[in-house]
Design an enzyme around this catalytic site. Structure first.
Site, PDB file in Angstrom:
ATOM      1  N   LEU A 156       0.767  -1.377  -0.052  1.00  0.00           N
ATOM      2  CA  LEU A 156      -0.047  -0.347  -0.096  1.00  0.00           C
ATOM      3  C   LEU A 156       0.975   1.325   0.164  1.00  0.00           C
ATOM      4  O   LEU A 156       0.453   2.488  -0.313  1.00  0.00           O
ATOM      5  CB  LEU A 156      -0.675  -0.024   1.044  1.00  0.00           C
ATOM      6  CG  LEU A 156      -1.789   1.381   1.392  1.00  0.00           C
ATOM      7  CD1 LEU A 156      -2.546   1.039   0.107  1.00  0.00           C
ATOM      8  CD2 LEU A 156      -2.917   1.561   2.910  1.00  0.00           C
ATOM      9  N   TYR A 157       1.993   1.477   0.591  1.00  0.00           N
ATOM     10  CA  TYR A 157       2.810   2.738   0.726  1.00  0.00           C
ATOM     11  C   TYR A 157       2.967   2.217  -1.033  1.00  0.00           C
ATOM     12  O   TYR A 157       2.872   3.616  -1.128  1.00  0.00           O
ATOM     13  CB  TYR A 157       4.175   1.567   1.280  1.00  0.00           C
ATOM     14  CG  TYR A 157       5.111   3.114   1.155  1.00  0.00           C
ATOM     15  CD1 TYR A 157       5.011   4.394   1.761  1.00  0.00           C
ATOM     16  CD2 TYR A 157       6.772   2.864   0.519  1.00  0.00           C
ATOM     17  CE1 TYR A 157       6.638   5.310   1.683  1.00  0.00           C
ATOM     18  CE2 TYR A 157       7.236   3.830   0.667  1.00  0.00           C
ATOM     19  CZ  TYR A 157       7.412   4.578   0.528  1.00  0.00           C
ATOM     20  OH  TYR A 157       8.502   5.445   0.690  1.00  0.00           O
ATOM     21  N   ALA A 158       3.640   1.581  -1.192  1.00  0.00           N
ATOM     22  CA  ALA A 158       3.961   2.138  -3.252  1.00  0.00           C
ATOM     23  C   ALA A 158       2.669   2.642  -4.031  1.00  0.00           C
ATOM     24  O   ALA A 158       2.964   3.115  -4.750  1.00  0.00           O
ATOM     25  CB  ALA A 158       4.448   0.671  -3.458  1.00  0.00           C
ATOM     26  N   THR A 188       0.052   4.275  -2.759  1.00  0.00           N
ATOM     27  CA  THR A 188       0.034   5.281  -2.325  1.00  0.00           C
ATOM     28  C   THR A 188       1.007   6.502  -3.061  1.00  0.00           C
ATOM     29  O   THR A 188      -0.072   7.842  -3.687  1.00  0.00           O
ATOM     30  CB  THR A 188       0.225   5.915  -0.706  1.00  0.00           C
ATOM     31  OG1 THR A 188       1.230   5.553  -0.401  1.00  0.00           O
ATOM     32  CG2 THR A 188      -0.996   4.890   0.293  1.00  0.00           C
TER      33      THR A 188
END
Length: 336
Positions: A156-158, A160
């Site tokens: 999810l970091y990537a 976002t």
């Protein structure tokens, strides 16, 4: 190098990369407004100490606000009247995004949207923002080039960070804001984050504890020394996206927008990186070999050609120099 736009707003100024970037800008004579909410994601004392060092330099001021607070952000922006924005504030960490996904949507997407709205209504000369090599996701072609697809994020970091690039492009197209999104590759160095591998490895080795080595050590990273990164960010201020493309450019055909890798293009085996740390500490690590972590990738390697064309320089500090520099800082900081 002379910075042409002296009034620069930097979000995430108390963070690892923000601190080094602000320090370099101030040393070059810029006027800098730092914005940071001093999130408790990791030791706030470290952020306070970084900020205290910045406050000793001429031209620095600080707004203790969150980029998710649109009203407070707008007031700080209007009062300061920036020429350039360098957006580094984010909820970082691949693994933590699996544990606490909501914080990534707020800080990374909503916070970036607030800044883009302000740049729309109060135009700046250049809007620069941090992305990550993680946007390359499931890509396996090396080196990673800015023109590759980035629609296969593994965390999810990537996702976002990739979303902020897409939102930024739409704003650049609609409102003409010149934008550069730079993709970082495994940044390390003095004043680093405690959740990062080098910091955790150093602490564990000194305590005689085992370090977790993922994918059984078969990992490759394009490690980037933080001072090289800060230098590249400052140099990119001058490379305002326009109508003229350079060789290998990622410049959009419909907007003054580009993405740029900031990496050396010289990947290092994880076991060699750990070896540099063992030499710097004069102590052998106890290694706990483990399988690959969810959301991680086995290798990264940046194409640095576009950065070289735009700025005339690429990161050059090897781990054999950067790792001992971190160790010296760590020992001085925690044993003083």
């Amino acid at each position: 190098m002379t910075v042409s736009a002296p009034r620069i707003l930097v979000t995430g100024s108390a963070g690892f990369i923000g601190f080094h970037t602000c320090s370099r800008l101030l040393d070059q004579g810029s006027t800098v407004l730092g914005i940071d909410n001093f999130s408790s994601y990791y030791d706030v004392t470290l952020k306070e100490k970084r900020t205290a060092l910045l406050a000793e330099k001429s031209g620095f001021s600080l707004a203790r606000i969150s980029i998710e607070d649109q009203a407070a952000l707008e007031k700080a922006w209007i009062d300061f009247k920036p020429d350039v924005v360098i957006h580094l504030a984010a909820q970082a960490g691949v693994r933590y995004s699996i544990e606490a996904p909501r914080s990534y949507v707020g800080a990374n997407i909503v916070g970036t949207f607030n800044l883009l709205e302000l740049a729309r209504h109060h135009p700046v000369r250049h809007f620069l923002a941090a992305s990550t090599s993680s946007v390359y996701g499931a890509n396996t072609h090396m080196p990673f080039e800015e023109t590759q697809r980035t629609q296969t994020p593994l965390s999810l970091y990537a996702a976002t960070k990739g979303a902020t690039e897409l939102i930024g492009h739409s704003y650049s197209h609609l409102y003409g804001t010149p934008m550069t999104f730079f993709r970082f590759f495994t940044v390390y160095g003095p004043w680093g984050r405690p959740d990062m591998a080098l910091f955790k490895f150093t602490r564990a080795i000194l305590a005689g504890e085992a370090i977790d080595v993922y994918n059984n050590g078969a990992m490759v990273r394009d490690f980037t020394y933080v001072e090289d990164l800060a230098d590249a960010i400052v140099r990119l201020i001058q490379a305002v996206p326009g109508r003229v493309a350079v060789e290998g450019d990622s410049l959009s055909p419909v907007a003054p927008f580009r993405s740029v890798n900031i990496g050396a293009g010289t990947p290092t085996q994880l076991m060699d990186y750990i070896g540099e740390l063992e030499r710097a500490l004069d102590k052998t690590a106890i290694k706990n070999f483990m399988p690959m972590q969810q959301g991680d990738v086995p290798a990264t390697e940046a194409s640095s050609a576009l950065l070289k064309h735009l700025t005339g320089a690429v990161p050059e500090t090897p781990p054999s120099v950067g790792v001992p520099a971190f160790v010296k800082w760590y020992l001085d900081h925690y044993r003083s």
